[in-house]
Design a protein around this motif. Structure first.
Motif, PDB file in Angstrom:
ATOM      1  N   ASN A 115      -5.627  -0.462   0.536  1.00 47.75           N
ATOM      2  CA  ASN A 115      -4.784   0.852   1.772  1.00 47.75           C
ATOM      3  C   ASN A 115      -5.482   0.762   2.632  1.00 47.75           C
ATOM      4  OD1 ASN A 115      -2.892   1.821  -0.248  1.00 47.75           O
ATOM      5  ND2 ASN A 115      -4.521   3.243  -0.694  1.00 47.75           N
ATOM      6  N   ARG A 116      -6.520  -0.142   2.906  1.00 44.68           N
ATOM      7  CA  ARG A 116      -6.870   0.519   3.952  1.00 44.68           C
ATOM      8  C   ARG A 116      -6.407  -1.045   5.053  1.00 44.68           C
ATOM      9  NH1 ARG A 116     -12.261  -2.957   3.831  1.00 44.68           N
ATOM     10  NH2 ARG A 116     -11.194  -4.483   2.579  1.00 44.68           N
ATOM     11  N   SER A 128       0.706  -1.044  -0.247  1.00 41.14           N
ATOM     12  CA  SER A 128       0.158   0.224  -0.263  1.00 41.14           C
ATOM     13  C   SER A 128       0.485   1.255  -0.111  1.00 41.14           C
ATOM     14  CB  SER A 128      -1.085  -0.220   0.956  1.00 41.14           C
ATOM     15  OG  SER A 128       0.243   0.483   2.452  1.00 41.14           O
ATOM     16  N   THR A 129       0.424   2.188  -0.723  1.00 41.90           N
ATOM     17  CA  THR A 129       1.116   3.457  -0.685  1.00 41.90           C
ATOM     18  C   THR A 129       0.010   4.169  -0.797  1.00 41.90           C
ATOM     19  OG1 THR A 129       2.135   3.037  -2.517  1.00 41.90           O
ATOM     20  CG2 THR A 129       2.134   5.145  -2.026  1.00 41.90           C
ATOM     21  N   SER A 130       0.586   5.311   1.089  1.00 37.72           N
ATOM     22  CA  SER A 130      -0.286   6.974   1.194  1.00 37.72           C
ATOM     23  C   SER A 130      -0.681   7.535   0.362  1.00 37.72           C
ATOM     24  CB  SER A 130       0.054   7.637   2.511  1.00 37.72           C
ATOM     25  OG  SER A 130       1.799   7.895   2.495  1.00 37.72           O
ATOM     26  N   GLY A 131      -1.703   8.230  -0.447  1.00 39.55           N
ATOM     27  CA  GLY A 131      -2.477   8.748  -1.448  1.00 39.55           C
ATOM     28  C   GLY A 131      -2.626   8.624  -2.788  1.00 39.55           C
ATOM     29  N   VAL A 132      -1.701   7.304  -2.638  1.00 36.74           N
ATOM     30  CA  VAL A 132      -2.218   6.634  -4.460  1.00 36.74           C
ATOM     31  C   VAL A 132      -3.780   5.410  -3.805  1.00 36.74           C
ATOM     32  CG1 VAL A 132      -1.290   5.246  -5.888  1.00 36.74           C
ATOM     33  CG2 VAL A 132       0.360   6.579  -4.100  1.00 36.74           C
ATOM     34  N   ASN A 133      -4.322   5.347  -4.670  1.00 37.84           N
ATOM     35  CA  ASN A 133      -5.426   4.601  -4.578  1.00 37.84           C
ATOM     36  C   ASN A 133      -5.286   3.402  -5.538  1.00 37.84           C
ATOM     37  OD1 ASN A 133      -7.058   6.445  -2.474  1.00 37.84           O
ATOM     38  ND2 ASN A 133      -7.535   7.575  -4.598  1.00 37.84           N
ATOM     39  N   GLN A 134      -5.027   3.975  -6.141  1.00 37.63           N
ATOM     40  CA  GLN A 134      -3.958   2.007  -6.992  1.00 37.63           C
ATOM     41  C   GLN A 134      -3.185   2.400  -7.792  1.00 37.63           C
ATOM     42  OE1 GLN A 134      -7.253   2.664 -10.510  1.00 37.63           O
ATOM     43  NE2 GLN A 134      -8.399   0.863  -9.692  1.00 37.63           N
ATOM     44  N   HIS A 135      -2.847   0.787  -7.607  1.00 35.51           N
ATOM     45  CA  HIS A 135      -1.466   0.736  -7.724  1.00 35.51           C
ATOM     46  C   HIS A 135      -1.573  -0.569  -9.050  1.00 35.51           C
ATOM     47  CE1 HIS A 135       2.651  -1.413  -6.669  1.00 35.51           C
ATOM     48  NE2 HIS A 135       1.884  -2.232  -7.369  1.00 35.51           N
ATOM     49  N   PHE A 136      -0.960   0.171  -9.498  1.00 42.32           N
ATOM     50  CA  PHE A 136      -0.325  -0.582 -11.558  1.00 42.32           C
ATOM     51  C   PHE A 136       0.945  -1.118 -11.569  1.00 42.32           C
ATOM     52  CE2 PHE A 136      -2.958   3.967 -11.854  1.00 42.32           C
ATOM     53  CZ  PHE A 136      -3.908   3.353 -12.923  1.00 42.32           C
TER      54      PHE A 136
END
Length: 1305
Positions: free
Chosen positions: A766-767, A642-650
């Motif tokens: 991210n949760r 997970s990455t804070s501030g990023v909603n999707q991981h590509f």
């Protein structure tokens, strides 16, 4: 070529040719131009009489003698017309001399602006001879494919009526030509300042014509304050277009496109530079190269000014030369603005720098061409003979050739000046002794003009090349040189009595000009007029050199080189072969490799054969289906972070194949699939059934998809939702249940139009407590639609038709056929005159015939065996600009070379007929399969479904491919192909070639039991003969292979209900013994095989056959040994076959019991007992066979190398059944791919590499130890030791031990 991504005010580029002709008298530009000319406009090489003068050579006129005839009819005659000014010529017409037998049957056209320095009219980049007349009165007219702009036109007769002489009347059609010309002296230029455009334009165009004698110079340049620049320059006779992006962030801001060749011939050449948005079209004469601008900006800043003819100020970026242009520019247009006209009228938009004139003045230039081995030029020497001084310029493609020779006066010797390996070599010889030998220059066979100066004064001799005094060659002679009476250039007269000229070298083929003898220029026009000198087979007043590598006909990156007469293609490292590197050396699919008998492994495939796609490396998994596996950059389980501030991981996937190659593989395949897996804990996948998907993926067409592996396209479900077995029935994916326990959604994507996966966007990671792991498998496809695509023609009048075949410059056609007919046409395609045809001409002859305008030719292959044997036969025909070739099966191919200067374009316009002809004659009877034209498959089956007399598909593949089924495997027919049934073979695999082998420990046992006879249960008191009669054997056929270092050892054991047995064992010396006991009341018989020590860790093959009392045994390739049994010939009531240790050992005699107690340690493979394969049953069918396995039995590769799969794809559906129930344990992810454990992954890799190295070294030392062990060290007596050990297998040097266990690194 990719020039990047930058466009804007790029004041460039257009599509137009050879000037902008304006018809002043006729819009159609086809007016008669000769009829109104005065007689003074006509000239000729000679005339028979005044009444045969060239002024009477007007079409349909009867003046004088009715036309022109020369004094002598030979190949040096010509008729010349002066049109008064430059004219656009569109057509010509000829007629014979009126009322005579004089007419020309073939002629050449030559044109010039000045009446000097002629150029031959060419078509298809080859010299084109026009067909003339067949009588004196008929008119033959030819419309020129490309108009000619010239003032002078010359007709050169090649052939004429054999019963008459040369006679001609002519007409020329065209219109006046308007042009604006500027002449530059090498230090002048025009600076054009144009108004800035208010907005960015979609298109910019620059066009012009130019002519020059110099091979270098800047023609156009523009630049801006930020470093952007545009340069068009002539370099070594070629045009280079440079584009430099000064502000680009790309690693390669410079781009260069090269076009044209030999452009310094003092003839007009057209140039067009056209920009359409980011795309560039660069055209020189008839050749166009397309490219794209590099960069990240929306416009090219060039300060709104362009410089023509040179560069104003200092040297600029992107230029390789400082030299300015020296020559003429014509009709110079920038976006329709005539710049020369502005300059001539002194408009302020154009600034004239230096001396620019508006008339194209041409320097005197009279070249001469040496075209054949019989060409030579003889010129008289100077009157003053106390020195030698000769200079000239030459150009050639040949590495060798005589330039000059002379006999020095006073009998001082012979001087030769010649080209050798592209260098200038000067030799003086007398009576076979070399008096002088010097060399200078290099790479002088590059087609460029090079100057040579030969000077001698007293005893000093020097040779200077290209005025480079620093690298000139000098030598001193023991005498004073004196000039000879004659100089011979290029060669010698073909006269036996000639004593003045001797040529021990290759003749020169090329051009010469500016010849000086004793510092006096030689007037070659006077030589042509026979005023002085002599010559033979020369083309005077023109340079006929051709760059046969421009355009480059070498395909697929082949490198072109050339000589005077032809060109050559170097196909090294291209993956292609042939005269033009047209044919791929690789098969088009894994299916094709499989049916050549290949096994699983890495292979290069060329998906479009001779097409533009390059070969690629794939893994071919040869199972019952032939799988093509394409790898990408990440196939491991990979943890998402997970990455804070990023909603999707590509995540992006890069494949080893290009998009075009992937498209070809998928389209050609019958089925494709790709594994898609998502392991989750508190991480939702598709948010089904009603929510917006958290995760989506992209296929090769860049479309977004929201369904997961195992479900249907567009369903927005996972596999469990499709099967309705998700862990939460209210959701369509397991992960959408949002559980705290680990679960997964896995399955296969199989909709071909969406494959492969190129990108995935993951959303719900991210949760707090969310964890997820993904995996995307390799792309896997099976089946080849083209390989088995076939049609059956059952009537001679039947055929299939397809669109016209377009193979103008190169064409290859391949197919397979089978027939019982003795002849028939496979395919035919016609044009107006051209055609192409392949036919079975006779039972053992295939003929490939073609015509591209040079007349029909045939290439035939005759085979030693008949081809109408109803077996599949392969045919491949290829035609290119150099040759035509034909191959049938594996027989040597036949080739026929094309003429060096003939037509090269194959022009067809009818439908392509397959299996017949347009006339419905000589049709083919039989099957045609896998028909491909230039790598493109023709779908015969689909067309056959709608065509009467033709059936889709073709049975009978086993008749041709049955031999691929080995080791007693049987061929089974299928609609598309065949399969091998290995049920009666001890082998397995697609062709029954893979050994079934296993490693045995000392406690391992494999027992195959036979059913107890029914009579034994029914009547225990019955006579034995009736109870066991149905299991009685009168012979055995036993075969197996083994590898061991153990002695003694029991290899094979068969027993019966009557305590009869057969045992195969190794004694303590490693020799093979066979023990038979066929009567329980007699002692067993022992047969000792006279062979070597077989317990040497190498693989050995054993074959045992018994028929009644005759026994034969063969080991490896040693001679078979024969024995005879003295006991009963019947083996009654077979009970079991045992491999390894015998656990039910009550019936064993004491000797066998001692050996059996040791068990067997080693490897057994391909075990057969009559029709029973016990080891195969134990390994492959343990649940359905009467076999009992005790101890550890590990499948091995003791007789064959292990597969070279880097992908471990033997199980092609590895995760297809993993989607579903709850999995509370976390998945084991690839720590290398895990974003959170990169450093640990690197350390793990290093440790793994070290361990592998240690393991390999240990294995090597162990093998070395085993190899160095002598038989004496193992205990056999000296007389029992073999003289040598037999090595029958490529891997047999790998000795076996319990530590090995087939754990290959």
């Amino acid at each position: 070529m990719d020039l990047g991504q930058k466009s804007g005010l790029f004041a460039l580029l257009s599509l137009g040719f050879c000037g902008l002709a304006v018809a002043l008298s006729d819009d159609n530009c086809d007016s008669q131009l000769v009829s109104a000319l005065p007689q003074t406009s006509f000239n000729s090489s000679s005339q028979l009489s005044n009444s045969h003068s060239p002024g009477f050579a007007k079409l349909n006129r009867r003046d004088g003698a009715g036309g022109w005839s020369p004094l002598s009819s030979n190949k040096y005659q010509w008729l010349q017309i002066d049109l008064g000014e430059r004219t656009e010529i569109t057509a010509v017409a000829t007629q014979g001399r009126y009322g005579s037998s004089d007419w020309v049957t073939n002629y050449l056209l030559m044109f010039s602006d000045t009446g000097r320095n002629w150029k031959q009219y060419r078509q298809e980049d080859s010299i084109w001879a026009f067909s003339g007349n067949t009588n004196a009165d008929s008119v033959v007219q030819f419309k020129l494919q490309q108009p000619v702009i010239a003032r002078f036109l010359r007709f050169v007769p090649l052939d004429w009526n054999s019963n008459g002489r040369i006679g001609m009347r002519v007409e020329i059609y065209g219109c006046l030509y308007k042009s604006d010309v500027a002449s530059f002296d090498g230090s002048s230029s025009l600076l054009y300042r144009f108004s800035p455009k208010p907005s960015q334009t979609a298109k910019d165009v620059i066009s012009m014509n130019f002519k020059t004698m110099q091979n270098a110079g800047v023609i156009l340049h523009g630049e801006g304050p930020h470093g952007d620049s545009l340069t068009l320059e002539l370099h070594k006779g070629k045009l280079l277009l440079h584009i430099h992006i000064g502000r680009s962030r790309t690693s390669s801001p410079d781009s260069t496109v090269t076009l044209g060749s030999l452009l310094d011939d003092q003839h007009w050449h057209s140039v067009v530079i056209e920009r359409i948005n980011r795309h560039i079209n660069f055209t020189v004469d008839k050749s166009t190269q397309q490219s794209e601008i590099r960069g990240d900006f929306s416009h090219l800043d060039i300060n709104n000014e362009l410089s023509f003819g040179g560069v104003v100020g200092r040297r600029k970026p992107g230029m390789s030369l400082k030299k300015s242009f020296h020559g003429c520019l014509e009709n110079l247009l920038h976006n329709g603005v005539n710049i020369v006209d502005l300059a001539a009228n002194q408009r302020p938009e154009v600034v004239i720098m230096g001396k620019v004139t508006f008339v194209c003045s041409e320097p005197p230039n009279v070249p001469v061409t040496f075209v054949s081995p019989g060409s030579f030029l003889s010129l008289p020497g100077p009157a003053q003979k106390d020195s030698v001084s000769v200079s000239f310029q030459f150009r050639t493609w040949n590495k060798a050739g005589l330039l000059l020779t002379t006999e020095l006066s006073q009998d001082l010797g012979t001087l030769w000046l010649h080209v050798s390996e592209g260098k200038i070599k000067l030799q003086i010889s007398k009576s076979g002794r070399i008096l002088a030998d010097v060399t200078t220059g290099s790479a002088l066979n590059d087609g460029q003009w090079h100057s040579v100066e030969l000077n001698s004064r007293r005893s000093r001799l020097s040779v200077v090349v290209d005025k480079d005094v620093g690298s000139s060659a000098h030598t001193s002679l023991p005498f004073h040189t004196a000039s000879g009476s004659h100089f011979f250039f290029g060669g010698c007269p073909d006269v036996e009595s000639n004593q003045e000229c001797k040529n021990p070298f290759i003749v020169f083929q090329g051009c010469m000009r500016l010849i000086y003898i004793a510092n006096n220029a030689v007037d070659l026009i006077q030589v042509q007029q026979r005023v002085f000198g002599n010559f033979s087979d020369l083309q005077m007043d023109l340079c006929g050199i051709i760059d046969r590598c421009s355009p480059n006909y070498c395909e697929h990156g082949g490198k072109c080189s050339q000589s005077w007469n032809t060109f050559y293609c170097n196909c090294t490292n291209t993956g292609y072969i042939g005269a033009t590197c047209h044919s791929s050396i690789y098969e088009q699919s894994c299916e094709a490799y499989k049916h050549k008998g290949n096994t699983s492994g890495l292979y290069h495939i060329d998906t479009d054969g001779s097409g533009p796609h390059s070969p690629l490396l794939v893994y071919c998994n040869m199972t019952d289906k032939t799988w093509t596996v394409v790898q990408h950059n990440n196939t491991e389980l990979t943890k998402l972070r997970s990455t804070s501030g990023v909603n999707q991981h590509f995540v992006y996937f890069n494949y080893t194949a290009s998009a075009e190659q992937l498209r070809a593989i998928i389209t050609q395949a019958e089925h494709c699939e790709q594994e898609l897996s998502y392991h989750c804990r508190k991480s939702r996948l598709l948010n089904t059934p009603d929510g917006t998907p958290f995760t989506w993926w992209v296929g090769r067409t860049d479309e977004v998809h929201t369904y997961w592996g195992g479900s249907d396209p567009g369903s927005q479900t996972c596999g469990c939702g499709q099967m309705k077995n998700c862990i939460d029935p209210t959701h369509y994916c397991n992960c959408d249940a949002d559980r705290r326990e680990w679960t997964n959604d896995s399955g296969l994507l199989s909709f071909k139009d969406h494959l492969p996966v190129t990108e995935i966007a993951f959303g719900d990671i991210n949760r707090p407590g969310s964890e997820a792991v993904y995996k995307v498998g390799h792309l896997q496809c099976y089946g080849d639609k083209s390989f088995w695509n076939a049609a059956y023609f059952d009537r001679e009048t039947s055929y299939l038709h397809f669109p016209t075949f377009h193979g103008e410059l190169s064409a290859d056609i391949s197919f397979l056929f089978k027939t019982t007919a003795s002849s028939g046409v496979f395919l035919e395609n016609l044009g107006i005159k051209d055609f192409i045809r392949i036919e079975l001409n006779a039972p053992s002859e295939v003929v490939f015939s073609c015509d591209v305008g040079n007349g029909p030719f045939e290439v035939s292959v005759e085979t030693p065996t008949r081809l109408n044997d109803n077996q599949w036969h392969y045919v491949r025909a290829e035609r290119n600009v150099k040759e035509a070739s034909l191959q049938v099966d594996q027989f040597p191919s036949r080739t026929q070379r094309a003429p060096a200067d003939g037509h090269i374009h194959l022009q067809l316009n009818s439908q392509l007929f397959v299996g017949g002809t347009a006339s419905r004659q000589k049709g083919f009877l039989g099957c045609i399969r896998s028909l491909q034209l230039n790598g493109v498959m023709l779908d015969l089956e689909e067309r056959a479904k709608i065509t009467p007399g033709v059936k889709s598909g073709c049975p009978g593949h086993c008749s041709s491919y049955g031999s691929l089924c080995r080791n007693e495997g049987t061929c089974q027919e299928k609609y598309n192909g065949f399969s091998c049934d290995c049920s009666s073979s001890a082998y397995t695999g697609p062709f029954c070639r893979r050994e079934v082998a296993a490693y045995f420990k000392s406690s391992t046992s494999v027992m195959y039991t036979f059913k107890e006879p029914y009579e034994l249960h029914k009547n225990a008191s019955a006579q034995s003969s009736s109870i066991y009669s149905d299991l009685t054997l009168h012979g055995e056929n036993i075969a197996f292979s083994f590898r061991t270092s153990q002695t003694p050892a029991l290899l094979f054991y068969v027993n019966s209900y009557y305590k009869e047995y057969l045992a195969v064992l190794l004694n303590r010396n490693g020799h093979l013994n066979i023990k038979y006991r066929l009567q329980n009341n007699k002692e067993a018989e022992m047969f000792r095989i006279n062979a070597r020590n077989l317990a040497n860790g190498q693989l050995h093959k054993v074959s045992i056959r018994r028929e009644a009392q005759e026994l034969s045994v063969q080991i490896d390739q040693f001679p078979r040994e024969e024995f005879s049994l003295s006991s009963d010939a019947e083996f009654n009531a077979i009970r079991s076959v045992v491999l390894g240790k015998v656990f039910e050992s009550d019936d064993l005699d004491p000797e066998l019991s001692r050996v059996n107690a040791l068990g067997f340690s080693g490897c057994l493979s391909v075990v057969r007992f009559n029709s029973i394969m016990p080891l195969k049953a134990a390994l492959l069918y343990p649940g359905s066979s009467p076999v009992v396995v005790k101890g550890h039995l590990a499948e091995s590769q003791c007789g064959a190398p292990s597969p070279s799969s880097p992908f471990a794809v033997e199980a092609t559906h590895s995760l297809s059944d993993h989607s579903g129930p709850l999995d509370e344990s976390a998945p084991i992810v690839n720590v290398i791919r895990s974003d959170s454990a990169l450093i640990g992954g690197v350390i793990a890799v290093v440790i793994f590499v070290i361990l592998c190295a240690v393991a390999i070294m240990a294995r090597f030392l162990y093998q070395r130890k085993e190899t160095l062990q002598t038989p004496a060290a193992k205990g056999p007596k000296p007389e029992d030791s073999p003289d040598f050990t037999f090595n029958n297998e490529p891997n047999s040097h790998n000795t076996l031990s319990e530590n090995q266990k087939e754990y290959f690194i």
